[in-house]
Design an enzyme around this catalytic site. Sequence first.
Site, PDB file in Angstrom:
ATOM      1  N   GLY A 173       0.866  -1.188   0.000  1.00  0.00           N
ATOM      2  CA  GLY A 173       0.000   0.000   0.000  1.00  0.00           C
ATOM      3  C   GLY A 173       0.890   1.221   0.000  1.00  0.00           C
ATOM      4  O   GLY A 173       0.472   2.352   0.010  1.00  0.00           O
ATOM      5  N   CYS A 174       2.117   0.975  -0.032  1.00  0.00           N
ATOM      6  CA  CYS A 174       3.227   1.914  -0.069  1.00  0.00           C
ATOM      7  C   CYS A 174       3.493   2.594   1.258  1.00  0.00           C
ATOM      8  O   CYS A 174       2.850   2.340   2.238  1.00  0.00           O
ATOM      9  CB  CYS A 174       3.150   2.882  -1.201  1.00  0.00           C
ATOM     10  SG  CYS A 174       4.635   2.677  -2.146  1.00  0.00           S
ATOM     11  N   ILE A 175       4.473   3.416   1.214  1.00  0.00           N
ATOM     12  CA  ILE A 175       5.321   3.608   2.352  1.00  0.00           C
ATOM     13  C   ILE A 175       5.166   5.034   2.883  1.00  0.00           C
ATOM     14  O   ILE A 175       5.550   5.933   2.262  1.00  0.00           O
ATOM     15  CB  ILE A 175       6.807   3.379   1.960  1.00  0.00           C
ATOM     16  CG1 ILE A 175       6.960   2.653   0.617  1.00  0.00           C
ATOM     17  CG2 ILE A 175       7.528   2.706   3.061  1.00  0.00           C
ATOM     18  CD1 ILE A 175       6.321   1.387   0.375  1.00  0.00           C
TER      19      ILE A 175
END
Lengths: 102, 411
Positions: A100-102
């Site tokens: 879901g990314c960072i």
Amino acid sequence: MTQDILDNVEFDAEGFMVKASDWTKEIGEAIAEALEVELTDRHWHVIDFARTDFEESGEPPTLRRITKQTDVDMKEIYQLFPDGPAKLAANIAGLKKPTGCI
Amino acid sequence: MKRVVILGAGTGGTMVANKLVHELDEREWEIVIVDRDETHYYQPGLLFIPFGIYSPRDIEKPKRDFIPRGINLILSDIEMIEPEKNRVVLSKDKQTLSYDYLVIATGTHIQPSETDGLMDGGGWRKNIFDFYTPDGAADLAGFLKYWKGGRMVVNVAEMPIKCPVAPLEFLFLADWYFHQKGIRDKVEIVYATPLDGAFTKPRAASILGSMLEKKGINLETNFNIGQVDNKKQAIKSWDDREIPYDLLVTVPTNMGAEVIARSGLGDDLNYVPIDKHTLQSNKYENIWVIGDAGNTPTSKAGSVAHFMLDVLLDNMLRHMEGLEPLAEFDGHANCFIESGFDQGILIDFNYDVEPLPGKYPLPGLGPFSLLKESPANHWGKMMFRWVYWNVLLKGGDMPFESQMTMAGKWQ
Ligand SMILES: Cc1cc2nc3c(=O)[nH]c(=O)nc-3n(C[C@H](O)[C@H](O)[C@H](O)COP(=O)(O)OP(=O)(O)OC[C@H]3O[C@@H](n4cnc5c(N)ncnc54)[C@H](O)[C@@H]3O)c2cc1C
């Protein structure tokens, strides 16, 4: 039966398969059963897409990607995989946890 | 003459221009940089505008001041990138620019129209605000100044967003701001996030999560917004949860530039697929990407663009010499997180190592506490604006190494 299958699979701390290449349909079914998801053709449609997409990109698909690239829309995907569809689909498809990314 | 074209004169593009000008022989190479906007915004400063700490003027400077002599800055919309023809089409006079090398630095921006009812339901900029744009942040400041209290919901629509800690900083500062105004007891604060915790990485998520709790901020996780009901003043998730609001502060879906999509160069969110270690396009070997425009699985942040800079330049110069690029970018990111009451937190991480507690050694300035509140971290954050304008954009040396170090980190 389900437990036997799962006992031979390596999972990470959050319950995602460590090696996506070890995955089989039977393992997918066993994970789904353990997570109390009853698999239909529509579920498999999403799972198959997630597997193919992962082979190309190395990342489990995001919700946006699933709903843009298949005919499953947001409403339906939440019916199919109620809590956290992208995560649940990746889990059953034997993929790592979506960042879901960072 | 050979030509390098840089698309976007924001954080990444400006840094590349400043460093590249010293690397290329001006008798052989022309460098052109294109941007539609003549103003450079110091985006980390947007966070402070809603609370009246900065005014919009405090974060603006003319782009031209940061483009070195010898480089041609063209102010125009970029209409199309034609990678098969090695050229770019600009809106201004329908000019075409051919290139030998292309650096894409068009960043990412909010796209509120992706969420039903967010922009088109009547509440936009009345009791629904973003703080990722100068206008949004300024309008929110105007609203907060006279607000008597109620229920404030902060919502992230979809990941990834640029500066993923910014919503947390906003919450921490809001808590402080309402305390200062003496109305904290009249404000209920809710944070609705699509993530399963306060942050993406486990150690930081647990520490930041307990800070939210201590400040009395309610966390609603796994919340994927489907719709804003402006009449009812409630946001609704796809799994039918509803959160009522009096004030909605949104971080809408972030997407790469439309020109990337139009040119067939982007993924589902208009980010350019690149090799995450070399920063070269997966498809075109003369296209390189810096900053938020690419699909690297690390934070979209100015610090990251800075850590990409040397790797990108080395690799592009190597390519000019016919050498293979080096896989040197490790996803290094670090962020000062403003936590209110003149305190801050520093986190430092990369593709493989999540933010850990410890001390960050910084010769001459540090050490800064990692994953822990301290006044020095707040000071680091406030000083960053000066560093940004005076050192970072100019491609100057920063006391941070491109690759992350484990020194001082507790495992
Ligand atoms: C609220 C907030 C807080 C932040 N806090 C921090 C922080 O504390 N620390 C940190 O490191 N980072 C922070 N950031 C993130 C940081 O500002 C960005 O990651 C960084 O600016 C990215 O640089 P970039 O060059 O990729 O894109 P940008 O700097 O955004 O530049 C992109 C440029 O491309 C131009 N452009 C795009 N499309 C076109 C087109 N079609 N035609 C012409 N021009 C075009 C735009 O005008 C723009 O100038 C924050 C961001 C926000 C919004």
